[in-house]
Motif scaffolding. Sequence first.
Motif, PDB file in Angstrom:
ATOM      1  N   ILE B 305      39.848  44.863  23.092  1.00 12.93           N
ATOM      2  CA  ILE B 305      39.145  46.126  23.362  1.00 12.93           C
ATOM      3  C   ILE B 305      38.855  46.829  22.044  1.00 12.93           C
ATOM      4  CG2 ILE B 305      39.396  48.404  24.375  1.00 12.93           C
ATOM      5  CD1 ILE B 305      40.898  47.232  26.632  1.00 12.93           C
ATOM      6  N   PHE B 306      39.875  46.818  21.158  1.00 11.11           N
ATOM      7  CA  PHE B 306      39.721  47.463  19.871  1.00 11.11           C
ATOM      8  C   PHE B 306      38.582  46.837  19.082  1.00 11.11           C
ATOM      9  CE2 PHE B 306      40.908  49.810  16.315  1.00 11.11           C
ATOM     10  CZ  PHE B 306      41.052  48.992  15.212  1.00 11.11           C
ATOM     11  N   ILE B 307      38.580  45.493  19.016  1.00 13.50           N
ATOM     12  CA  ILE B 307      37.550  44.779  18.257  1.00 13.50           C
ATOM     13  C   ILE B 307      36.166  45.022  18.836  1.00 13.50           C
ATOM     14  CG2 ILE B 307      36.649  42.437  18.017  1.00 13.50           C
ATOM     15  CD1 ILE B 307      38.282  43.087  15.740  1.00 13.50           C
ATOM     16  N   SER B 308      36.082  45.055  20.164  1.00  9.74           N
ATOM     17  CA  SER B 308      34.764  45.285  20.767  1.00  9.74           C
ATOM     18  C   SER B 308      34.238  46.657  20.387  1.00  9.74           C
ATOM     19  CB  SER B 308      34.840  45.193  22.287  1.00  9.74           C
ATOM     20  OG  SER B 308      35.420  44.002  22.675  1.00  9.74           O
ATOM     21  N   THR B 309      35.151  47.636  20.403  1.00 12.12           N
ATOM     22  CA  THR B 309      34.717  48.989  20.027  1.00 12.12           C
ATOM     23  C   THR B 309      34.232  49.017  18.585  1.00 12.12           C
ATOM     24  OG1 THR B 309      36.649  49.629  21.302  1.00 12.12           O
ATOM     25  CG2 THR B 309      35.372  51.391  20.339  1.00 12.12           C
ATOM     26  N   ILE B 310      35.006  48.353  17.714  1.00  7.99           N
ATOM     27  CA  ILE B 310      34.611  48.319  16.303  1.00  7.99           C
ATOM     28  C   ILE B 310      33.246  47.669  16.148  1.00  7.99           C
ATOM     29  CG2 ILE B 310      35.178  47.366  14.046  1.00  7.99           C
ATOM     30  CD1 ILE B 310      37.161  49.293  14.567  1.00  7.99           C
ATOM     31  N   ASN B 311      33.059  46.516  16.869  1.00  4.77           N
ATOM     32  CA  ASN B 311      31.791  45.803  16.774  1.00  4.77           C
ATOM     33  C   ASN B 311      30.627  46.676  17.192  1.00  4.77           C
ATOM     34  OD1 ASN B 311      32.752  43.439  15.804  1.00  4.77           O
ATOM     35  ND2 ASN B 311      32.831  42.392  17.771  1.00  4.77           N
ATOM     36  N   ILE B 312      30.842  47.415  18.259  1.00  6.44           N
ATOM     37  CA  ILE B 312      29.724  48.229  18.758  1.00  6.44           C
ATOM     38  C   ILE B 312      29.471  49.399  17.834  1.00  6.44           C
ATOM     39  CG2 ILE B 312      28.950  49.673  20.648  1.00  6.44           C
ATOM     40  CD1 ILE B 312      30.591  47.932  22.492  1.00  6.44           C
ATOM     41  N   VAL B 313      30.566  50.045  17.419  1.00  2.83           N
ATOM     42  CA  VAL B 313      30.385  51.265  16.634  1.00  2.83           C
ATOM     43  C   VAL B 313      29.794  50.943  15.264  1.00  2.83           C
ATOM     44  CG1 VAL B 313      31.653  53.076  15.447  1.00  2.83           C
ATOM     45  CG2 VAL B 313      32.165  52.564  17.818  1.00  2.83           C
ATOM     46  N   PHE B 314      30.353  49.888  14.641  1.00  2.77           N
ATOM     47  CA  PHE B 314      29.880  49.596  13.293  1.00  2.77           C
ATOM     48  C   PHE B 314      28.768  48.568  13.258  1.00  2.77           C
ATOM     49  CE2 PHE B 314      32.521  52.320  11.170  1.00  2.77           C
ATOM     50  CZ  PHE B 314      33.833  52.226  11.610  1.00  2.77           C
ATOM     51  N   ASP B 315      28.253  48.160  14.437  1.00  2.00           N
ATOM     52  CA  ASP B 315      27.131  47.234  14.509  1.00  2.00           C
ATOM     53  C   ASP B 315      27.411  45.962  13.711  1.00  2.00           C
ATOM     54  OD1 ASP B 315      23.520  47.408  14.075  1.00  2.00           O
ATOM     55  OD2 ASP B 315      24.809  46.439  15.546  1.00  2.00           O
ATOM     56  N   ARG B 316      28.577  45.435  13.977  1.00  2.00           N
ATOM     57  CA  ARG B 316      29.023  44.283  13.197  1.00  2.00           C
ATOM     58  C   ARG B 316      28.817  43.025  14.009  1.00  2.00           C
ATOM     59  NH1 ARG B 316      34.199  41.949  11.396  1.00  2.00           N
ATOM     60  NH2 ARG B 316      34.741  42.114  13.571  1.00  2.00           N
ATOM     61  N   VAL B 317      28.381  41.969  13.381  1.00  2.00           N
ATOM     62  CA  VAL B 317      28.243  40.710  14.114  1.00  2.00           C
ATOM     63  C   VAL B 317      29.043  39.650  13.395  1.00  2.00           C
ATOM     64  CG1 VAL B 317      26.639  38.914  14.812  1.00  2.00           C
ATOM     65  CG2 VAL B 317      25.964  41.287  14.941  1.00  2.00           C
ATOM     66  N   GLY B 318      29.865  38.935  14.134  1.00  2.00           N
ATOM     67  CA  GLY B 318      30.666  37.900  13.506  1.00  2.00           C
ATOM     68  C   GLY B 318      29.797  36.728  13.082  1.00  2.00           C
ATOM     69  N   LYS B 319      29.905  36.353  11.830  1.00  2.00           N
ATOM     70  CA  LYS B 319      29.089  35.233  11.367  1.00  2.00           C
ATOM     71  C   LYS B 319      29.868  33.933  11.371  1.00  2.00           C
ATOM     72  CE  LYS B 319      25.048  36.879   9.856  1.00  2.00           C
ATOM     73  NZ  LYS B 319      24.325  37.238  11.020  1.00  2.00           N
ATOM     74  N   LYS B 320      31.159  34.050  11.152  1.00  2.00           N
ATOM     75  CA  LYS B 320      31.951  32.841  11.038  1.00  2.00           C
ATOM     76  C   LYS B 320      32.662  32.575  12.348  1.00  2.00           C
ATOM     77  CE  LYS B 320      32.551  32.004   6.321  1.00  2.00           C
ATOM     78  NZ  LYS B 320      33.121  33.230   5.725  1.00  2.00           N
ATOM     79  N   ASP B 321      32.728  31.309  12.699  1.00  2.00           N
ATOM     80  CA  ASP B 321      33.460  30.953  13.909  1.00  2.00           C
ATOM     81  C   ASP B 321      34.941  30.838  13.578  1.00  2.00           C
ATOM     82  OD1 ASP B 321      32.282  28.624  12.431  1.00  2.00           O
ATOM     83  OD2 ASP B 321      33.905  27.698  13.542  1.00  2.00           O
ATOM     84  N   PRO B 322      35.805  30.928  14.576  1.00  2.00           N
ATOM     85  CA  PRO B 322      37.241  30.937  14.304  1.00  2.00           C
ATOM     86  C   PRO B 322      37.741  29.660  13.638  1.00  2.00           C
ATOM     87  CG  PRO B 322      36.806  30.943  16.665  1.00  2.00           C
ATOM     88  CD  PRO B 322      35.521  31.182  15.987  1.00  2.00           C
ATOM     89  N   VAL B 323      37.069  28.543  13.903  1.00  2.00           N
ATOM     90  CA  VAL B 323      37.553  27.284  13.316  1.00  2.00           C
ATOM     91  C   VAL B 323      37.396  27.309  11.797  1.00  2.00           C
ATOM     92  CG1 VAL B 323      37.294  24.806  13.346  1.00  2.00           C
ATOM     93  CG2 VAL B 323      36.857  26.123  15.401  1.00  2.00           C
TER      94      VAL B 323
END
Lengths: 232, 457
Positions: B305-323
């Motif tokens: 939930i925390f990460i989703s909020t951060i992503n939305i608020v800061f308009d961040r998109v993950g570029k790297k996959d977890p692997v």
Amino acid sequence: MAAIDKVRIIVVGDSGVGKSSLTHLICQHQPISNPSWTIGCSVDVKLHEYKEGTPYQKTYFIELWDIGGSHSHRNTRSVFYNPTHGIILVHDLTNRKSQQNLQKWLGEILNRDSGCKSRYSSFDDFDPEQFVGSTQIPILVIGTKLDLVEQVRCHSQQRSSTIAEECGADEIFLDCQQIRSLAAGSSSAVKLSRFFDKVIERRYHSRDRISPFSDKRRSAVASLSPKFYHAD
Amino acid sequence: MGFIEDTLVILITQVFFFAGGWVFFVKKLFRDYEVHHRLVQLIFSITFSLSCTMFELIIFEILRVLDSSSRYFHWNVGLYMMLFMVIVVIPFYIGYFILSNIRFVKQQVIRPLTVMIWLVYIYIFWKLGDPFPILSPKQGILSIEQGISRIGVIGVTVMALLSGFGAVNYPYTSMAYFMRPVTPADVQAIEKRLLQTMDMIVVKKKRIALVKKGALNNGSGDGQGRSGIWGMLRNVTTSVGKSSSENVWQLKQEVAGLEELSRQLFLEAHDTHNMQERLIWASTWQGKYFNFLGYFFSLYCMWKIFISTINIVFDRVGKKDPVTRGMEIAVHWIGINIDVTFWSQHISFFLVGCIVVTSIRGLLLTLTKFFYAISSSKSSNIIVLVLAQIMGMYFVSSVLLMRMNMPAEYRIIITQVLGELQFNFYHRWFDVIFLVSALSSIGFLYLARKQAPGEGV
């Protein structure tokens, strides 16, 4: 009112087969207008003349306990099963699985009666003949939605269900939306009335005399195995 | 291997998946119903088989099984067929079965009406794409991207709703902290009250039956065999008749009230039984294990939930996959010397495999529970088709979202096949709906708990 005796019959079957329509038709002589899913249990009563037309005629109250068949309520509805003097098993003629599930329903009632709380486990080794022989509760099997059967099957013959054969019970096929299904004098009404008489007899008059139940059964169901009968 | 052998391999696996879907349908979904229309079963099994084929192709991509050209070909074939099922076939039959169930529609009108309804559906489906920035503007009308983009929106919404609710519900049901203590005495007390209410209902109904019988006897004794309105009018004039008809009405009101009370009591008893069963289950080994996992899951849920909020608020998109990120951490920070390409392939395979299996299993379980809760013998066909539709959309979008979990070299095939979609939008959309769903589930469970009887939260 305290002078009128009563007997208690439970009406069981899968969800949606038409138990509420059936009880309403039997007790109010009217088809039900807007049936909804039964939550828990709904009771209806009917005044029945035992041995009508004979000098032994007497009025009894028949309580029909229509128990909701929803699967999730399985653990709670066992509170309604005791005490019971008769069982009506209802299945849907357009849905063969509801007929096969009647075996499980009998098993559920038996497990409750014997007091063990095993959940749903031992109906494989459950023998309906043994059940009926040991407890001798009268059973009636009713198939509903007769009017819809032609739409669904290409052949309109109704074979009597295996559970009725196994228990030696009577079977009725009817359409709960029609008043004339249970019109006085029709074969369904006669069978129903005979069943009610059997229940009352079992409850109130079996202590007076040897029950004719065993003789009738032995002659009627000659095809069953001889291991069937236990001592009373 | 040549093209023919590859096609044969894929076809054989598709037959297996088809059989799996068929068996699932018969044993689990239609457990209590007889199948009247084989077509419904066929559609469900075909949709299941196509979805599993897509997942299988991803795994083949990672493991580099089969030729890449044949993989690409089968991707396209599978995707087109899946789109055809989800956009054309299933909605058409849903409309057909709904119309067949309505009683006052005549037989010959059903087919043309279904076609009309399908056209309306296609129009709404098309319009669905407008408010979302999902396509770059240079696409043709009948391209695969048009269909996939819209299906992706619906499917991602369903995925996020289910994930949000599941992430909150799992700790709630398995952690002992949330379970209310229930003693057998409580259970017996409620059952006793329920039976007392039922007895009161029976007494009142008996009185009604006697009054009605008495009224009938009075009516017939007067020489008029009629009940109903004339009997009532006649009874109005006699004092006994008048009081009896009023009595009946009043008794019926009381009975209705008592019946409502009996339903409430039954539901309360049902809740108490459920809580008792849960307590018994919690003391078993499985229950303890789930309880332990529950703590980890609640942490994971809060982090998500925390990460989703951060992503939305800061308009961040993950570029790297977890692997790849895990690899980097292992190599640069911890200093383990590993062969990146080799391990990357195996770990992606493991991760993707886990995701695929759990999402298929999770979806099938949820669909089964849903089906049992709301189906009846009349609506079972319609509900199964709706579930098949949801399943198809869900699996297509999970392919779409899985792209983010794979290293760059494996993403190519998905990007190639699914076309030029704005993948970032879908991840953002997933985060938004996940957040909304998780927060509203928390609110909902909190309210439900507060309303539970005998509980002071």
